[in-house]
Design an enzyme around this catalytic site. Structure first.
Site, PDB file in Angstrom:
ATOM      1  N   GLU A   7      -0.618   9.665  -2.807  1.00 48.85           N
ATOM      2  CA  GLU A   7       0.409   9.957  -1.926  1.00 48.85           C
ATOM      3  C   GLU A   7       0.426  11.927  -2.943  1.00 48.85           C
ATOM      4  O   GLU A   7       0.826  12.762  -1.553  1.00 48.85           O
ATOM      5  CB  GLU A   7       1.833   9.941  -2.900  1.00 48.85           C
ATOM      6  CG  GLU A   7       1.646   8.523  -1.871  1.00 48.85           C
ATOM      7  CD  GLU A   7       0.776   7.298  -3.148  1.00 48.85           C
ATOM      8  OE1 GLU A   7       0.729   7.009  -3.853  1.00 48.85           O
ATOM      9  OE2 GLU A   7       1.459   6.114  -1.874  1.00 48.85           O
ATOM     10  N   HIS A  13      10.844  -0.759  -4.327  1.00 49.21           N
ATOM     11  CA  HIS A  13      10.675  -0.788  -3.056  1.00 49.21           C
ATOM     12  C   HIS A  13      11.698  -0.393  -1.682  1.00 49.21           C
ATOM     13  O   HIS A  13      11.660  -0.489  -0.503  1.00 49.21           O
ATOM     14  CB  HIS A  13       9.508  -1.653  -2.901  1.00 49.21           C
ATOM     15  CG  HIS A  13       7.982  -1.660  -3.158  1.00 49.21           C
ATOM     16  ND1 HIS A  13       7.603  -1.628  -4.297  1.00 49.21           N
ATOM     17  CD2 HIS A  13       7.256  -1.918  -2.482  1.00 49.21           C
ATOM     18  CE1 HIS A  13       6.453  -1.605  -4.437  1.00 49.21           C
ATOM     19  NE2 HIS A  13       5.737  -1.751  -3.116  1.00 49.21           N
TER      20      HIS A  13
END
Ligand SMILES: Cc1ncc(C[n+]2csc(CCOP(=O)(O)OP(=O)(O)O)c2C)c(N)n1
Ligand SMILES: [Mg+2]
Lengths: 372, 324
Positions: free
Chosen positions: B60, B129
């Site tokens: 990322e 998450h």
């Protein structure tokens, strides 16, 4: 340990550790195994497999929420690596963590109950499948963010060294996780500061739907160690003895030198990336079937033990039945366990609010409450 | 009008913009061959080819930064985070590079990039998450942040985001991906910074964004059925820029306000909105500003408890009745 180098060694670089077949067989971690211990290793792999198959069923029945990543097909890596640890050694992993948890002695009940989100789970239903923890069994998690556990692994090693122990940390990651920046920073620091950590790449060839070739430049993945002046090895992960021999050699080296190392084991996952991956586009059914047939780690070890006359068909059957029964009992246990009470949402956030007699700060810590 | 899902609306928005503008491309984990972890990019690889629909490794920091660098050169990247929870490893790129670039270069460089993906709890994936970082990103001057709640809004806002010359964070929601709504066939955009009154009312103003809008709408209907209360529901749609005017107009009409968000309370979006309301409409308030947000703890995994942790209709109704 100094590096074993024999004439027949196919060693390709000064950083690579290579063991010959003979060295694998004669490795002290393998030679010393009694028949009973071999059976125990076999049983452990079978227990992990049956546990996960039971978890899959429960997931399909809606008992388990969120993401659930199974370890089916990879059992020999967790069992092989963790079965050669010494008492002071530690382990940390990613979200595909059921295998490591069970291999370190967590019981099926606490593991299954965690999947069910129950109070009796290892993390009281707070973590779920991706976040198993059992520090008293030397298991430091269960981590959901890809690569995030790798600096932690180095940190555990830092502490082991700082505390003057001989302990080593095994830090697991996937073949996709090697492309996270955190991992590379961890490698450099571990090498620079000579931290006793072994990064174990479980190369199951895919990160979700992406094959290794599509995600990683350079091959083998473990060879990236060389950029940091680190030793590395790559070996088949489906053969328990091989995994044990390499891990044993790596542990000796790391213990002796306090230098980190990377071990890469080739392995394979049978099911989708997680329970939500239909697994229909990026690899063929034949590929999966072929691997199961030719390389299944449990079948493979069984056939070796059968040849050695350590395992009989009858015993194999008993072990299988017991593992299934244990997994099924664990599912019943999880089913019957209570969910955590709502107040539990607000517990385990700060040490001091869980230990009000030892409050160390003033002021407001929480900005709403369950009763609002 | 066609009825399509929120997911399809996003897909259409991106595809139409890629048709319009050669400089637009998308990259992220599993966006091409796998069609997106949540299938938002279904069919886009086949339509636009691998030059413009690009699978990335799990890097990322790297691919966000590459997107920003490419945007500095005049391309218009769409960077997908599989979920915004994973943007945290790219936080530095988004804040230090995307948000600050224009300012630090004295206006010489702009960064026309879209960062997008789902940001939500409610699906039992635990603390790592389930992040909803609209407050973090909206805290950085230089970034724009939008949180569409319906298919219509998702399409119009996404198109506006892609055409915008500044970095825009689009926070979607996996629970909304299958929600259907009417979406016009013809080209349209929704200006960033324009809230939408999802339900008119006179007794109380409820301000929400993202999926909290859907929950609040349900609560508003129940308030009507059970108590005869007419709540006005404002969907912010855009967090920054923020449509202060629509909020203040409504508060002046109803004199009571309840703020609902799925994020945690401290330093959340609604903390700023509460400040604005007391600052600019103090004399119009007949009661303290009410607020419902996620219970102030890391996201719990256990299924029944996560339901309690997130704003639900019961909590919203209770909070509304308290200030009525
Ligand atoms: C930073 C981050 N990005 C993306 C994800 C989503 N994600 C979870 S697992 C995974 C694939 C990881 O593959 P690999 O490292 O090979 O491990 P495996 O799942 O095969 O065990 C992805 C993309 C994540 N959890 N964290
Ligand atoms: Mg993998």
């Amino acid at each position: 340990m100094t590096r074993k180098k024999t004439d027949s060694s196919p060693e390709t670089s000064e950083y690579q550790l290579c063991l010959t077949e003979k060295q694998v067989v004669e490795a002290k971690v393998n030679k010393k195994l009694t028949s009973e211990e071999k059976i125990d290793l076999y049983r452990l792999m079978m227990r992990i497999r049956r546990f996960e198959e039971r978890a899959v069923q429960s997931y399909q029945r809606g008992k388990i929420g969120g993401f659930c990543h199974t370890y089916i097909g990879q059992e020999s890596v967790a069992v092989g690596t963790l079965s050669v640890l010494k008492k002071e050694d530690q382990a940390i992993s990613a979200y595909r963590d059921h295998g490591q948890g069970l291999a370190l002695g967590m019981n099926m009940n606490e593991c299954m109950a965690e999947l069910y989100g129950k109070w009796t789970g290892c993390s009281k239903g707070k973590g779920g499948s991706m976040h198993y923890f059992a520090p008293e069994k030397r298991f430091w998690g269960g981590h959901g963010i890809v690569g995030a556990q790798t600096p932690l692994g180095a940190g555990i090693a830092f502490a082991l060294k700082y505390q003057g122990t001989q302990g080593v940390c095994l830090c697991y990651l996937g073949d996709g996780a090697v492309n996270q920046g955190a991992y590379h920073e961890a490698l450099n620091l571990a090498a620079l500061w000579e931290l006793p950590v072994i990064f174990i790449i479980e190369n199951n060839q895919y990160s979700m739907g992406t094959s290794q070739e599509r995600s990683s430049a350079g091959n083998p993945l473990a060879k990236r160690a060389e950029g940091y002046g680190m030793r590395w090895a790559k070996a088949p992960g489906n053969d328990l003895a091989t995994v044990r021999a390499y891990t044993g050699a790596a542990l000796d080296y790391v213990r002796e030198t306090s230098r980190p190392m990377i071990l890469e084991f080739d392995t394979y996952r049978y099911r989708g990336h997680s329970m939500s991956d239909p697994d229909q586009t990026y690899r063929s059914k034949e590929e999966i079937a072929e691997y199961k047939k030719s390389s299944d780690p449990i079948d493979h070890y069984a056939s070796i033990l059968e040849k050695e006359k350590v395992l009989t068909a009858e015993l194999k059957d008993t072990i299988d039945k017991e593992a299934k029964a244990e997994a099924s009992d664990a599912a019943d246990y999880a089913e019957e366990s209570p969910f955590p009470p709502p107040e539990d949402i607000m517990k385990d956030i700060y040490w001091e609010t869980d230990n009000p007699d030892h409050k160390t700060s003033e002021g407001t810590l929480f900005f709403n409450s369950l009763n609002d | 009008m066609a009825v399509i899902t929120y997911r399809e609306a996003l897909n259409q928005a991106m595809s139409e913009e890629m048709d319009r503008d050669e400089r637009v491309f998308i990259m992220g984990e599993e966006v091409a061959q796998y069609h997106g972890a949540y299938k938002v990019t279904q069919g886009m690889l086949e339509r636009f080819g691998p030059k413009r629909v690009i699978d990335t490794p799990i890097s990322e920091t790297g691919f966000s930064g590459i997107g920003i660098g490419a945007a500095m050169m005049g391309l218009r990247p769409i960077v997908e985070f599989m979920t915004w929870s994973f943007s945290y490893v790219a936080f530095d790129q988004i804040i230090n590079n995307a948000a600050n670039m224009r300012y630090m270069s004295g206006g010489l460089i702009n960064v026309p990039i879209v960062f997008r993906g789902a940001a939500n709890g409610g699906v039992n994936v635990g603390a790592t998450h389930s992040h909803t970082p609209e407050n973090f990103y909206a805290n950085a001057p230089g970034l724009k942040v939008i949180c569409p709640a319906t298919a219509y809004d998702a399409k119009g806002l996404m198109k506006a985001a892609i055409r915008d010359n500044d970095p825009v964070c689009v926070l979607e929601n996996t629970i909304l991906y299958n929600d259907k709504g009417e979406v016009p066939e013809e080209d349209y955009t929704i200006p960033l910074g324009k809230a939408d009154i999802k339900r008119p009312g006179k007794d109380i103003t409820i301000v929400a964004h993202g999926r909290a809008v859907i929950t609040a709408l349900q609560a508003a209907e129940e308030l009507k059925a059970e108590h005869g209360i007419e709540a006005e529901l404002i969907d912010l749609r855009s967090i920054r820029p923020l449509d202060e005017e629509t909020i203040l107009e409504s508060v002046k009409k109803t004199n009571r306000v309840l703020l609902v968000e799925e994020n945690k309370p401290f330093c959340g979006v609604d903390a700023q909105i509460a400040f604005i309301i007391q600052d600019k409409a103090f004399d119009h308030l007949d009661a303290p500003i009410g607020r419902v947000s996620a219970i102030d703890a890391p996201q719990i995994y256990s299924m029944p408890l996560e339901k309690i942790q997130l704003p639900n209709t019961d909590r919203i109704k209770r909070a509304a009745l308290k200030i009525l």
